[in-house]
Design a protein around this motif. Structure first.
Motif, PDB file in Angstrom:
ATOM      1  N   PRO A 111       0.852  -1.201   0.000  1.00 37.76           N
ATOM      2  CA  PRO A 111       0.000   0.000   0.000  1.00 37.76           C
ATOM      3  C   PRO A 111       0.884   1.246   0.000  1.00 37.76           C
ATOM      4  N   GLY A 112       0.457   2.266  -0.741  1.00 32.59           N
ATOM      5  CA  GLY A 112       1.247   3.500  -0.833  1.00 32.59           C
ATOM      6  C   GLY A 112       1.114   4.345   0.425  1.00 32.59           C
ATOM      7  N   GLY A 113       1.916   5.388   0.483  1.00 32.78           N
ATOM      8  CA  GLY A 113       1.799   6.353   1.584  1.00 32.78           C
ATOM      9  C   GLY A 113       2.160   5.756   2.921  1.00 32.78           C
ATOM     10  N   GLY A 114       1.610   6.308   3.984  1.00 33.65           N
ATOM     11  CA  GLY A 114       1.836   5.730   5.288  1.00 33.65           C
ATOM     12  C   GLY A 114       2.646   6.587   6.219  1.00 33.65           C
ATOM     13  N   ARG A 115       2.557   7.921   6.055  1.00 35.41           N
ATOM     14  CA  ARG A 115       3.199   8.787   7.064  1.00 35.41           C
ATOM     15  C   ARG A 115       2.505   8.607   8.393  1.00 35.41           C
ATOM     16  N   PHE A 116       3.260   8.734   9.500  1.00 30.42           N
ATOM     17  CA  PHE A 116       2.641   8.612  10.819  1.00 30.42           C
ATOM     18  C   PHE A 116       1.578   9.702  10.973  1.00 30.42           C
ATOM     19  N   GLY A 117       0.386   9.286  11.423  1.00 30.60           N
ATOM     20  CA  GLY A 117      -0.749  10.205  11.500  1.00 30.60           C
ATOM     21  C   GLY A 117      -1.712  10.000  10.342  1.00 30.60           C
ATOM     22  N   GLN A 118      -1.227   9.326   9.275  1.00 26.83           N
ATOM     23  CA  GLN A 118      -2.088   9.150   8.091  1.00 26.83           C
ATOM     24  C   GLN A 118      -2.279   7.678   7.719  1.00 26.83           C
ATOM     25  N   VAL A 119      -1.864   6.778   8.597  1.00 27.20           N
ATOM     26  CA  VAL A 119      -2.036   5.342   8.299  1.00 27.20           C
ATOM     27  C   VAL A 119      -3.528   5.019   8.384  1.00 27.20           C
ATOM     28  N   THR A 120      -4.039   4.303   7.375  1.00 25.54           N
ATOM     29  CA  THR A 120      -5.483   4.045   7.330  1.00 25.54           C
ATOM     30  C   THR A 120      -5.806   2.591   7.643  1.00 25.54           C
ATOM     31  N   ASP A 121      -7.028   2.431   8.154  1.00 21.15           N
ATOM     32  CA  ASP A 121      -7.625   1.120   8.348  1.00 21.15           C
ATOM     33  C   ASP A 121      -7.547   0.295   7.077  1.00 21.15           C
ATOM     34  N   ALA A 122      -7.913   0.948   5.970  1.00 24.83           N
ATOM     35  CA  ALA A 122      -8.017   0.229   4.695  1.00 24.83           C
ATOM     36  C   ALA A 122      -6.659  -0.327   4.269  1.00 24.83           C
ATOM     37  N   ASP A 123      -5.592   0.464   4.414  1.00 30.34           N
ATOM     38  CA  ASP A 123      -4.269  -0.020   3.990  1.00 30.34           C
ATOM     39  C   ASP A 123      -3.785  -1.169   4.874  1.00 30.34           C
ATOM     40  N   LEU A 124      -3.999  -1.023   6.187  1.00 32.20           N
ATOM     41  CA  LEU A 124      -3.598  -2.108   7.095  1.00 32.20           C
ATOM     42  C   LEU A 124      -4.382  -3.375   6.791  1.00 32.20           C
ATOM     43  N   ASP A 125      -5.688  -3.197   6.536  1.00 29.42           N
ATOM     44  CA  ASP A 125      -6.549  -4.340   6.260  1.00 29.42           C
ATOM     45  C   ASP A 125      -6.104  -5.052   4.972  1.00 29.42           C
ATOM     46  N   THR A 126      -5.859  -4.271   3.923  1.00 32.85           N
ATOM     47  CA  THR A 126      -5.440  -4.870   2.640  1.00 32.85           C
ATOM     48  C   THR A 126      -4.114  -5.600   2.802  1.00 32.85           C
ATOM     49  N   SER A 127      -3.170  -4.974   3.498  1.00 34.31           N
ATOM     50  CA  SER A 127      -1.862  -5.597   3.652  1.00 34.31           C
ATOM     51  C   SER A 127      -1.961  -6.877   4.475  1.00 34.31           C
ATOM     52  N   LEU A 128      -2.656  -6.808   5.597  1.00 36.23           N
ATOM     53  CA  LEU A 128      -2.750  -8.011   6.437  1.00 36.23           C
ATOM     54  C   LEU A 128      -3.464  -9.139   5.697  1.00 36.23           C
ATOM     55  N   ARG A 129      -4.549  -8.802   5.012  1.00 39.52           N
ATOM     56  CA  ARG A 129      -5.290  -9.854   4.301  1.00 39.52           C
ATOM     57  C   ARG A 129      -4.463 -10.474   3.183  1.00 39.52           C
ATOM     58  N   THR A 130      -3.741  -9.638   2.424  1.00 40.60           N
ATOM     59  CA  THR A 130      -3.014 -10.143   1.251  1.00 40.60           C
ATOM     60  C   THR A 130      -1.666 -10.741   1.635  1.00 40.60           C
ATOM     61  N   ASN A 131      -0.919 -10.022   2.475  1.00 37.14           N
ATOM     62  CA  ASN A 131       0.468 -10.437   2.756  1.00 37.14           C
ATOM     63  C   ASN A 131       0.570 -11.495   3.850  1.00 37.14           C
ATOM     64  N   TYR A 173       2.697  -2.221   5.040  1.00 36.29           N
ATOM     65  CA  TYR A 173       3.458  -3.322   4.427  1.00 36.29           C
ATOM     66  C   TYR A 173       4.319  -4.011   5.487  1.00 36.29           C
ATOM     67  N   ALA A 174       5.020  -3.214   6.308  1.00 42.38           N
ATOM     68  CA  ALA A 174       5.911  -3.778   7.326  1.00 42.38           C
ATOM     69  C   ALA A 174       5.132  -4.646   8.315  1.00 42.38           C
ATOM     70  N   ILE A 175       3.982  -4.151   8.734  1.00 43.18           N
ATOM     71  CA  ILE A 175       3.163  -4.916   9.690  1.00 43.18           C
ATOM     72  C   ILE A 175       2.640  -6.192   9.026  1.00 43.18           C
ATOM     73  N   GLY A 176       2.218  -6.074   7.771  1.00 45.50           N
ATOM     74  CA  GLY A 176       1.710  -7.254   7.055  1.00 45.50           C
ATOM     75  C   GLY A 176       2.781  -8.322   6.865  1.00 45.50           C
ATOM     76  N   LYS A 177       3.998  -7.900   6.497  1.00 45.86           N
ATOM     77  CA  LYS A 177       5.064  -8.882   6.267  1.00 45.86           C
ATOM     78  C   LYS A 177       5.586  -9.462   7.591  1.00 45.86           C
ATOM     79  N   ALA A 178       5.594  -8.656   8.650  1.00 41.04           N
ATOM     80  CA  ALA A 178       5.998  -9.198   9.962  1.00 41.04           C
ATOM     81  C   ALA A 178       4.996 -10.264  10.408  1.00 41.04           C
ATOM     82  N   ALA A 179       3.707  -9.999  10.172  1.00 44.98           N
ATOM     83  CA  ALA A 179       2.683 -10.995  10.517  1.00 44.98           C
ATOM     84  C   ALA A 179       2.835 -12.235   9.641  1.00 44.98           C
ATOM     85  N   GLN A 180       3.164 -12.020   8.366  1.00 42.65           N
ATOM     86  CA  GLN A 180       3.385 -13.172   7.475  1.00 42.65           C
ATOM     87  C   GLN A 180       4.538 -14.022   8.005  1.00 42.65           C
TER      88      GLN A 180
END
Ligand code: NAP
Length: 245
Positions: free
Chosen positions: A99-119, A167-174
């Motif tokens: 997922p693109g972007g991801g500055r602290f303060g702007q991390v979204t539910d949707a990006d975390l959800d997509t990364s965790l589900r896919t990665n 991405y980092a959280i998704g791959k760490a969970a993977q």
């Protein structure tokens, strides 16, 4: 050549329509392996369909969205028709998303959800559902290898800056999923490894990346070939060097 990569095995690659996945399919076919290429939209997978024409009977293209339970189960039901009594010798969980972007303060539910589900969730549950079709190790014959495409960005020990958090959280969970799968499948002689390909020129890596898809995949296949019979639950780069979790 080690048992795990003897030619003429059945290999399944997810996210096989472009990038590293497509390159895995090309190189496995060139080695004489049988390949099942899974992707979200087989009808639009022009490169795969061309390859299937060039390798009649050796490449099957099947639909799979790794985030959808029904899609994973449909693959389980389709595979025996392709395998014709055989088992999978290699499962490459390659499908991933950055997922693109991801500055602290702007991390979204949707990006975390997509990364965790896919990665993370996708490769874990796909491996679980396909486990009955993975080859067991028996005597001198090595069991299947499950290779999960991870990233050094998922290394908790290596993280020293706030970057690509979803991405980092998704791959760490993977990575945790890879270790748990390694433990679950060890009694059957099935090895599970997390692999970092390097920074690779694909849609995800971008044109500035330092490694070609061809070189990355050739190196990763060498690492898989070189795995010892008891090497499982490890996190390796494309040179076979361990990465701290
Ligand atoms: P890519 O060029 O962006 O390709 C990603 C592939 O994953 C595409 O085939 C895509 O299919 C598929 N995919 C995404 N979501 C999916 C889903 N829900 N179900 C099934 N397939 C899905 O990426 P890549 O560079 O080839 O990366 C491959 C793997 O290597 C990923 O796991 C990535 O995290 C890892 N990796 C890459 C790099 C790098 O520098 N490139 C570095 C470290 C790790 P669609 O065409 O349908 O979207």
């Amino acid at each position: 050549m080690a048992d795990s990569m003897e030619a003429d095995r059945h290999c399944l690659v997810t996210g096989a329509n472009r990038g590293l996945g497509l390159e895995f399919v090309r190189q496995l076919l060139a080695r004489g392996e049988r390949v099942i290429a899974a992707c979200r939209h087989p009808g639009r997978a022009t490169a795969l369909n061309t390859l299937a024409g060039e390798h009649p009977g050796r490449l099957h293209v099947l639909p799979l969205d790794v985030t959808v339970a029904r899609s994973r189960e449909e693959l389980l039901h389709e595979l025996p028709l392709v395998l014709d009594g055989a088992r999978l010798g290699l499962l490459i969980n390659n499908a991933g998303v950055l997922p693109g972007g991801g500055r602290f303060g702007q991390v979204t539910d949707a990006d975390l959800d997509t990364s965790l589900r896919t990665n993370a969730i996708g490769p874990f549950l796909l491996t679980q559902v396909l486990a009955p079709l993975l080859a067991d190790g028996e005597g001198a014959h090595a069991g299947a290898v499950v290779a999960n495409l991870s990233s050094e960005i998922g290394s908790i020990a290596g993280r020293q800056e706030f970057r690509t958090p979803s991405y980092a959280i998704g791959k760490a969970a993977q990575n945790m999923g890879s270790v748990l799968l390694a433990q679950a499948l060890a009694p059957r002689g099935i090895r599970v490894v997390a692999l970092h390909p390097g920074w690779v020129r694909t849609d995800m890596g971008g044109p500035q990346a330092t490694v070609s898809a061809g070189d990355a995949v050739a190196a990763l296949l060498r690492v898989i070939e070189g795995l010892g019979p008891d090497t499982s639950g490890v996190f390796l780069d494309r040179h076979g060097q361990p990465i701290p979790w």
